[in-house]
Enzyme design. Structure first.
Site, PDB file in Angstrom:
ATOM      1  N   GLU A  98     -43.126  -3.669  10.506  1.00 24.75           N
ATOM      2  CA  GLU A  98     -43.007  -2.594   9.523  1.00 24.75           C
ATOM      3  C   GLU A  98     -44.015  -2.769   8.400  1.00 24.75           C
ATOM      4  OE1 GLU A  98     -38.239  -1.737  10.056  1.00 24.75           O
ATOM      5  OE2 GLU A  98     -38.898  -3.418   8.857  1.00 24.75           O
ATOM      6  N   CYS A 111     -47.244  -2.708   1.480  1.00 29.35           N
ATOM      7  CA  CYS A 111     -46.744  -4.050   1.775  1.00 29.35           C
ATOM      8  C   CYS A 111     -46.916  -4.220   3.282  1.00 29.35           C
ATOM      9  CB  CYS A 111     -45.280  -4.153   1.355  1.00 29.35           C
ATOM     10  SG  CYS A 111     -44.542  -5.739   1.753  1.00 29.35           S
ATOM     11  N   CYS A 118     -41.151 -14.266  12.348  1.00 33.67           N
ATOM     12  CA  CYS A 118     -41.694 -15.358  11.533  1.00 33.67           C
ATOM     13  C   CYS A 118     -41.064 -16.657  11.993  1.00 33.67           C
ATOM     14  CB  CYS A 118     -41.371 -15.108  10.055  1.00 33.67           C
ATOM     15  SG  CYS A 118     -42.115 -16.327   8.947  1.00 33.67           S
ATOM     16  N   CYS A 122     -36.790 -19.036   6.653  1.00 34.52           N
ATOM     17  CA  CYS A 122     -36.123 -18.977   5.342  1.00 34.52           C
ATOM     18  C   CYS A 122     -34.739 -18.352   5.553  1.00 34.52           C
ATOM     19  CB  CYS A 122     -36.948 -18.161   4.349  1.00 34.52           C
ATOM     20  SG  CYS A 122     -38.618 -18.800   4.135  1.00 34.52           S
ATOM     21  N   CYS A 125     -33.766 -14.450   4.710  1.00 33.63           N
ATOM     22  CA  CYS A 125     -34.733 -13.405   5.089  1.00 33.63           C
ATOM     23  C   CYS A 125     -34.441 -12.849   6.478  1.00 33.63           C
ATOM     24  CB  CYS A 125     -36.137 -14.020   5.034  1.00 33.63           C
ATOM     25  SG  CYS A 125     -37.409 -12.972   5.743  1.00 33.63           S
ATOM     26  N   CYS A 336     -37.442  -6.315  -0.448  1.00 34.17           N
ATOM     27  CA  CYS A 336     -37.812  -7.706  -0.163  1.00 34.17           C
ATOM     28  C   CYS A 336     -36.780  -8.402   0.704  1.00 34.17           C
ATOM     29  CB  CYS A 336     -37.904  -8.486  -1.475  1.00 34.17           C
ATOM     30  SG  CYS A 336     -39.501  -8.394  -2.205  1.00 34.17           S
TER      31      CYS A 336
HETATM   32 FE1  SF4 Z   1     -41.071 -15.788   6.970  1.00 35.19          FE
HETATM   33 FE2  SF4 Z   1     -39.180 -14.435   5.682  1.00 35.19          FE
HETATM   34 FE3  SF4 Z   1     -39.764 -16.930   4.932  1.00 35.19          FE
HETATM   35 FE4  SF4 Z   1     -41.527 -14.900   4.474  1.00 35.19          FE
HETATM   36  S1  SF4 Z   1     -39.469 -15.156   3.564  1.00 35.19           S
HETATM   37  S2  SF4 Z   1     -41.990 -16.948   5.290  1.00 35.19           S
HETATM   38  S3  SF4 Z   1     -41.168 -13.641   6.324  1.00 35.19           S
HETATM   39  S4  SF4 Z   1     -38.888 -16.309   6.915  1.00 35.19           S
END
Ligand code: SF4
Length: 350
Positions: A98, A111, A118, A122, A125, A336
């Site tokens: 996206e 953005c 990923c 994290c 997220c 975010c």
């Molecule tokens: Fe990856 Fe999300 Fe951490 Fe960014 S915040 S590095 S997209 S897991």
């Protein structure tokens, strides 16, 4: 899959021209069509001979991908869904990413995503939740700029969408080169901010190789607590990231900022504010406080507004510029930490 033209430099396009039986100067023409004309097909490169265009089409794809869906927030933010095919494990994986366009007065910020999923994991997220599905090519990244309705009116870009940009370093650097080169989009690097959790060797190379702004995802000043939120802390400790940043000059045109998502009772106390003040002392920077947008299954709560304001004021009173970032596009899951590259939340097929 054919090779893509989008993302190639004039030097590389020279080799393409020669391979296709075109004169060398066609490289400049092709670059112009790609990055200034922003054509949607090789056939539209009308000053290339018909035979030349056929030869190009035999060997290459333009590489431009159109969004398959778009949703519009009540605040005007628009989220575009792009299908992507990423190299992974010796083959290809079909996925989607996206891009979010955020209007703000006379600014139009995109953005942009750099990876499908990923691998950084994290805990707060949505993108991290889905795991890694591959790196976007320069063409995939540039398509997000070229194919959205606001392409010609974009004023700024943040590499803050899906993925860790510095984990796809070569392709992101190439996209930035195209965006900032005279033969490309000719954007000032001041219009571009790359957000990272701090992949140190690539962060150093990015700082040395560009003049773009940098945003670092900080989220907790205490190493053990940060490790609970962000596994990357183990490989690239925050202290080392800050140590690296201290070697660069952020008193002029280039800025460094720190992203700090606030989780109630986890990282929003006075103890955290004071540790953050100590950590950043003497570094010319800004701290962006971000409201946590709840995602399914994450054991975190959003900090109350008053707690965020007190945190901001404590930083400000100690000389650190801090702002509470306005949430944009929350109703379409575009804020975010919410990007997942999925249909839903009002996405309309295009
Ligand atoms: Fe990856 Fe999300 Fe951490 Fe960014 S915040 S590095 S997209 S897991």
């Amino acid at each position: 899959m054919k090779e893509k033209l989008l993302g190639k430099t004039p030097g590389e396009l020279k080799a393409v021209a020669l391979e296709c039986g075109l004169p060398q100067f066609s490289a400049k023409q092709i670059a112009r069509w790609l990055y200034v004309g922003r054509v949607s097909s090789i056939d539209a490169m009308t000053d290339i001979s018909k035979a030349g265009r056929e030869a190009l089409k035999d060997r290459y794809d333009l590489g431009l991908t159109a969004p398959s869906a778009c949703s519009v927030s009540s605040d005007g933010t628009r989220k575009y869904l792009f299908p992507v095919r990423c190299p992974l494990a010796g083959g290809f994986e079909d996925s989607s990413v996206e891009a979010v366009m955020i209007p703000d007065d006379d600014r139009r910020t995109i953005c942009v995503s750099s990876q499908a999923g990923c691998r950084m994991g994290c805990k707060f997220c949505m993108t991290g939740r889905q795991g890694f599905h591959g790196n976007l090519s320069p063409a995939d990244i540039l398509s997000q700029f070229i194919s959205i309705d606001e392409s010609r009116s974009l004023t700024n870009a943040v590499f803050m969408g899906m993925g860790e940009p510095l984990d796809n370093f070569g392709n992101v650097m190439r996209a930035v080169e195209v965006l900032t080169a005279d033969w490309g989009f000719a954007w000032s690097p001041k219009r571009i901010t790359l957000s990272t959790i701090g992949v140190i060797p690539n962060l150093k190379a990015f700082l040395d190789g560009t003049r773009c702004h940098v945003a670092v995802s900080l989220h907790d000043p205490f190493p053990d607590e940060r490790l609970d939120l962000m596994p990357v802390q183990k490989a690239w400790p925050l202290e080392d990231v800050i140590g690296l940043l201290r070697q660069y000059d952020f008193t002029g045109q280039r800025r460094v900022s720190f992203e700090y998502t606030m989780f109630s009772g986890i990282n929003d106390t006075k103890r955290h504010a004071d540790a953050l003040i100590r950590l950043l002392r003497g570094l010319e920077c800004r701290v962006n406080l971000i409201r946590f947008h709840k995602i399914p299954g994450a054991p975190y709560e959003t900090s109350p507004a008053v707690v965020m304001e007190n945190f901001r004021d404590r930083l400000s009173n100690h000389g650190i510029t801090a702002t509470i970032r306005a949430s944009r596009g929350e109703d379409i899951l575009a804020a975010c930490g919410m990007l997942a590259g999925e249909h839903g939340a009002g996405l309309k097929e295009r």
